[in-house]
Write a protein that holds these residues in place. Structure first.
Motif, mmCIF file in Angstrom:
data_model
loop_
_atom_site.group_PDB
_atom_site.id
_atom_site.type_symbol
_atom_site.label_atom_id
_atom_site.label_comp_id
_atom_site.label_asym_id
_atom_site.label_seq_id
_atom_site.Cartn_x
_atom_site.Cartn_y
_atom_site.Cartn_z
ATOM 1 N N LYS A 1 -17.160 2.668 -65.306
ATOM 2 C CA LYS A 1 -17.987 2.950 -66.481
ATOM 3 C C LYS A 1 -18.140 4.445 -66.764
ATOM 4 C CE LYS A 1 -20.681 -1.312 -65.998
ATOM 5 N NZ LYS A 1 -22.037 -1.901 -65.831
ATOM 6 N N ASP A 2 -17.731 5.299 -65.829
ATOM 7 C CA ASP A 2 -17.879 6.744 -66.021
ATOM 8 C C ASP A 2 -16.736 7.299 -66.873
ATOM 9 O OD1 ASP A 2 -20.265 7.015 -64.623
ATOM 10 O OD2 ASP A 2 -19.240 7.237 -62.702
ATOM 11 N N ASN A 3 -16.989 8.448 -67.485
ATOM 12 C CA ASN A 3 -16.021 9.082 -68.383
ATOM 13 C C ASN A 3 -14.969 9.830 -67.568
ATOM 14 O OD1 ASN A 3 -14.711 10.913 -70.233
ATOM 15 N ND2 ASN A 3 -16.391 10.563 -71.659
ATOM 16 N N LEU A 4 -13.784 9.252 -67.487
ATOM 17 C CA LEU A 4 -12.712 9.830 -66.668
ATOM 18 C C LEU A 4 -12.240 11.165 -67.227
ATOM 19 C CD1 LEU A 4 -9.800 7.825 -65.095
ATOM 20 C CD2 LEU A 4 -9.365 10.024 -66.171
ATOM 21 N N VAL B 1 -5.082 10.104 -56.481
ATOM 22 C CA VAL B 1 -4.968 8.653 -56.657
ATOM 23 C C VAL B 1 -6.049 7.961 -55.824
ATOM 24 C CG1 VAL B 1 -3.525 6.618 -56.281
ATOM 25 C CG2 VAL B 1 -2.504 8.721 -57.175
ATOM 26 N N THR B 2 -6.192 8.396 -54.584
ATOM 27 C CA THR B 2 -7.182 7.799 -53.691
ATOM 28 C C THR B 2 -8.599 8.043 -54.187
ATOM 29 O OG1 THR B 2 -5.700 8.070 -51.786
ATOM 30 C CG2 THR B 2 -8.053 7.780 -51.324
ATOM 31 N N TYR B 3 -8.917 9.273 -54.544
ATOM 32 C CA TYR B 3 -10.250 9.563 -55.075
ATOM 33 C C TYR B 3 -10.497 8.825 -56.387
ATOM 34 C CZ TYR B 3 -11.770 13.152 -51.741
ATOM 35 O OH TYR B 3 -12.206 13.818 -50.627
ATOM 36 N N GLY B 4 -9.445 8.697 -57.217
ATOM 37 C CA GLY B 4 -9.582 7.947 -58.462
ATOM 38 C C GLY B 4 -9.944 6.491 -58.215
ATOM 39 N N VAL C 1 -4.716 13.863 -64.610
ATOM 40 C CA VAL C 1 -5.279 12.690 -65.283
ATOM 41 C C VAL C 1 -4.457 11.443 -64.963
ATOM 42 C CG1 VAL C 1 -4.014 12.865 -67.486
ATOM 43 C CG2 VAL C 1 -6.329 11.927 -67.460
ATOM 44 N N THR C 2 -3.155 11.602 -64.774
ATOM 45 C CA THR C 2 -2.297 10.469 -64.435
ATOM 46 C C THR C 2 -2.671 9.885 -63.082
ATOM 47 O OG1 THR C 2 -0.428 11.318 -65.729
ATOM 48 C CG2 THR C 2 0.084 9.743 -63.982
ATOM 49 N N GLU C 3 -2.819 10.730 -62.085
ATOM 50 C CA GLU C 3 -3.107 10.238 -60.744
ATOM 51 C C GLU C 3 -4.497 9.618 -60.643
ATOM 52 O OE1 GLU C 3 -2.196 12.822 -57.530
ATOM 53 O OE2 GLU C 3 -0.104 13.077 -58.130
ATOM 54 N N VAL C 4 -5.490 10.252 -61.261
ATOM 55 C CA VAL C 4 -6.846 9.687 -61.230
ATOM 56 C C VAL C 4 -6.871 8.337 -61.942
ATOM 57 C CG1 VAL C 4 -9.245 10.007 -61.947
ATOM 58 C CG2 VAL C 4 -7.952 11.948 -61.063
ATOM 59 N N PHE D 1 -17.788 6.396 -55.549
ATOM 60 C CA PHE D 1 -18.711 7.511 -55.678
ATOM 61 C C PHE D 1 -19.940 7.051 -56.445
ATOM 62 C CE2 PHE D 1 -14.601 9.834 -55.265
ATOM 63 C CZ PHE D 1 -14.915 10.562 -54.130
ATOM 64 N N SER D 2 -21.082 7.642 -56.147
ATOM 65 C CA SER D 2 -22.339 7.212 -56.765
ATOM 66 C C SER D 2 -22.391 7.552 -58.247
ATOM 67 C CB SER D 2 -23.526 7.863 -56.048
ATOM 68 O OG SER D 2 -23.471 9.280 -56.156
ATOM 69 N N GLY D 3 -21.594 8.503 -58.690
ATOM 70 C CA GLY D 3 -21.571 8.894 -60.094
ATOM 71 C C GLY D 3 -20.483 9.902 -60.342
ATOM 72 N N SER D 4 -20.365 10.340 -61.602
ATOM 73 C CA SER D 4 -19.293 11.264 -61.961
ATOM 74 C C SER D 4 -19.467 12.622 -61.284
ATOM 75 C CB SER D 4 -19.230 11.443 -63.478
ATOM 76 O OG SER D 4 -20.447 11.948 -63.982
ATOM 77 N N ILE D 5 -20.722 13.042 -61.063
ATOM 78 C CA ILE D 5 -20.957 14.329 -60.400
ATOM 79 C C ILE D 5 -20.424 14.304 -58.975
ATOM 80 C CG2 ILE D 5 -22.703 15.951 -59.572
ATOM 81 C CD1 ILE D 5 -22.271 16.004 -62.578
ATOM 82 N N GLY D 6 -20.687 13.206 -58.276
ATOM 83 C CA GLY D 6 -20.172 13.079 -56.911
ATOM 84 C C GLY D 6 -18.663 13.105 -56.874
ATOM 85 N N PHE D 7 -18.029 12.416 -57.837
ATOM 86 C CA PHE D 7 -16.568 12.417 -57.915
ATOM 87 C C PHE D 7 -16.035 13.817 -58.199
ATOM 88 C CE2 PHE D 7 -12.963 12.379 -60.922
ATOM 89 C CZ PHE D 7 -11.968 11.929 -60.064
ATOM 90 N N VAL D 8 -16.630 14.498 -59.182
ATOM 91 C CA VAL D 8 -16.160 15.834 -59.571
ATOM 92 C C VAL D 8 -16.284 16.809 -58.411
ATOM 93 C CG1 VAL D 8 -16.638 17.834 -61.030
ATOM 94 C CG2 VAL D 8 -16.572 15.545 -62.029
#
Length: 462
Positions: free
Chosen positions: A251-254, A242-245, A60-63, A8-15
């Motif tokens: 470097k992003d804040n999980l 898990v896959t998205y993680g 949080v475990t799966e990510v 993902f390009s950044g944490s916003i995209g992931f979220v």
């Protein structure tokens, strides 16, 4: 392979992508009828407590597993511990089984969306409309194919140009629609024929806990329903997180991103109840709130018909919103399977998407036939009367998902230890705010609760 892996390009995209997966039919369809069935406010309180503890732990475990291994659900568990690689095929089997029937239900939503947009909402409110539609030999298959093709197209375009790009568009629109319909639902005023009930009164039925006459057994049922709902609401034990993680930047804040997913998902789940329950209460009373799974496709069209001209507009907005939610979830389900095929065999995204899409199409057609040519009824171990779709749903959600979740808790809690996840979450110096709670839940509370849920699923107690 790792250097070429998408991210993902950044944490916003992931979220937004992860929230899009979490905010699906489980939230908008299943959450309101469970809340209505289980005493409204009592269900909400228990669900919120479980989301902040049990749900947070699994999420949080799966990510963290995905980001640590940079692998999809099929191969990630083997990277964590070779002897526990068997969890990978189970985690991949869940989305593999879910995709065909999820696209069928997505096709049902598309059908109702088209019906309301073309001004035929009154027809959709008629008795037998839904049953006649799903039991017809051709039409459900057509809508299934359209929805499946749309899902495959997004995943075919990849993580950035497909999943992330669409999530950034659909999720804000979905949120606006959810908030707008929720506000309207609160303003509804019934006539004398409806006992002059109001949306605000329905809202109070939804949020105020009613424990009158409840036994310990009843409360236990509510806890089990709320915990089962969490699987759907936050997309855990499906291989998706898990896959998205695995696409989440190192470097992003999980932890911050997981917290945002929790907030977004819980907010939409709550608002789904605000959209549905007050309206149901105004026009159908408390009795209408027991409509169960038929709430969205049977009860809601009747309510929109009662609203007159406004109902046509609200009905269109409602089913468009549900369609967006279904699409963002279905593409995450497909991605979990496709990513596993890529990681395991090294085939191209194009070939993996077309292969899985073709299999889902064949299985989807067979499941559609379960409502006409291959129609039969059997009683499942949990007491539910089922057709083909229900059987596949039962096996994936009531058997494989609890087994996967229990296995994950044992693997992280006792085999490789919680430090494996904690170190991944805090590797950039981030703070793990619920560290002690996480340790206790992953080692003791979650496995026990999941085992109890599993026993209920296989009919040990009813």
């Amino acid at each position: 392979m790792e250097q070429k892996r998408n991210s993902f390009s950044g944490s916003i995209g992931f979220v937004l992508a992860a929230a899009g997966s979490a905010v699906g039919l489980g939230n908008i369809w299943r959450f309101p009828y469970l809340a209505a069935k289980d005493g409204g406010g009592l269900f909400l309180v228990i669900y919120l407590l479980l989301a902040l503890t049990f749900g947070f732990t699994l999420l949080v475990t799966e990510v963290a597993i995905g980001r640590k291994t940079h692998q999809s659900c099929l191969t990630a568990y083997g990277k964590i511990h070779k002897k526990w690689g068997w969890l990978g095929p189970i985690s991949s089997a869940v989305p593999f089984l879910i995709l065909p029937y999820y696209c069928i239900i997505g096709g049902w939503v598309l059908k109702y969306c088209v019906t309301f947009i073309t001004g035929q909402g009154i027809e959709a409110s008629g008795d037998g409309y839904f049953t006649n539609f799903i039991s017809s030999p051709i039409e459900p298959m057509i809508y299934d194919v359209i929805f499946l093709v749309a899902t495959c197209f997004v995943v075919y375009r990849g993580v950035n140009k497909g999943i992330e790009a669409l999530s950034k568009v659909l999720m804000p629109v979905l949120l606006v629609l959810v908030v707008g319909i929720s506000i309207y639902s609160l303003t509804i005023q019934g006539g004398a024929e409806n006992g002059n009930r109001t949306g605000i009164e329905g809202f109070l039925v939804y949020v105020v806990p009613d424990i009158s006459g409840l036994s310990v057994k009843d409360v236990f049922v509510v806890v089990m329903d709320a915990m089962g709902q969490l699987f759907f609401s936050i997309s855990v034990a499906m291989g998706i997180m898990v896959t998205y993680g695995s696409y989440f930047n190192d470097k992003d804040n999980l932890m911050k991103s997981v917290n945002r997913i929790e907030i977004f998902d819980t907010m939409v789940a709550f608002l789904a109840g605000v959209m549905v329950i007050p309206a149901v209460y105004v026009f159908l009373g408390k009795e209408g709130m027991s409509a169960g799974p038929g709430l969205m496709f049977v009860a809601m069209p009747k309510i929109f018909a009662e609203m007159g001209i406004a109902g046509r507009i609200v009905g269109c907005a409602f089913f468009i919103m549900v369609l967006f939610a279904a699409l963002t979830s279905s593409m995450s389900v497909l991605e979990a399977v496709v990513s596993g095929m890529i990681d395991k065999s090294g085939i191209s995204r194009k070939k993996a998407t077309l292969t899985e899409g073709g299999i889902a199409l064949i299985l989807g057609i067979l499941i559609c036939m379960g409502y006409n040519i291959f129609y039969f009824e059997i009683t499942l171990p949990n007491g539910t009367v089922a057709q083909i779709l229900d059987i596949v749903d039962y096996f994936s959600n009531n058997i494989l998902m609890p087994v996967l979740a229990i296995g994950t808790c044992i693997l992280i809690g006792w085999i490789v230890k919680p430090k494996t996840v904690i170190d991944e979450v805090t590797k950039n110096g981030e703070r793990f705010g619920r560290r002690v709670l996480y340790n206790v839940i992953i080692k003791f509370i979650a496995p026990v609760l999941l085992f109890v849920l599993f026993l209920g699923s296989i009919g040990v107690y009813k």
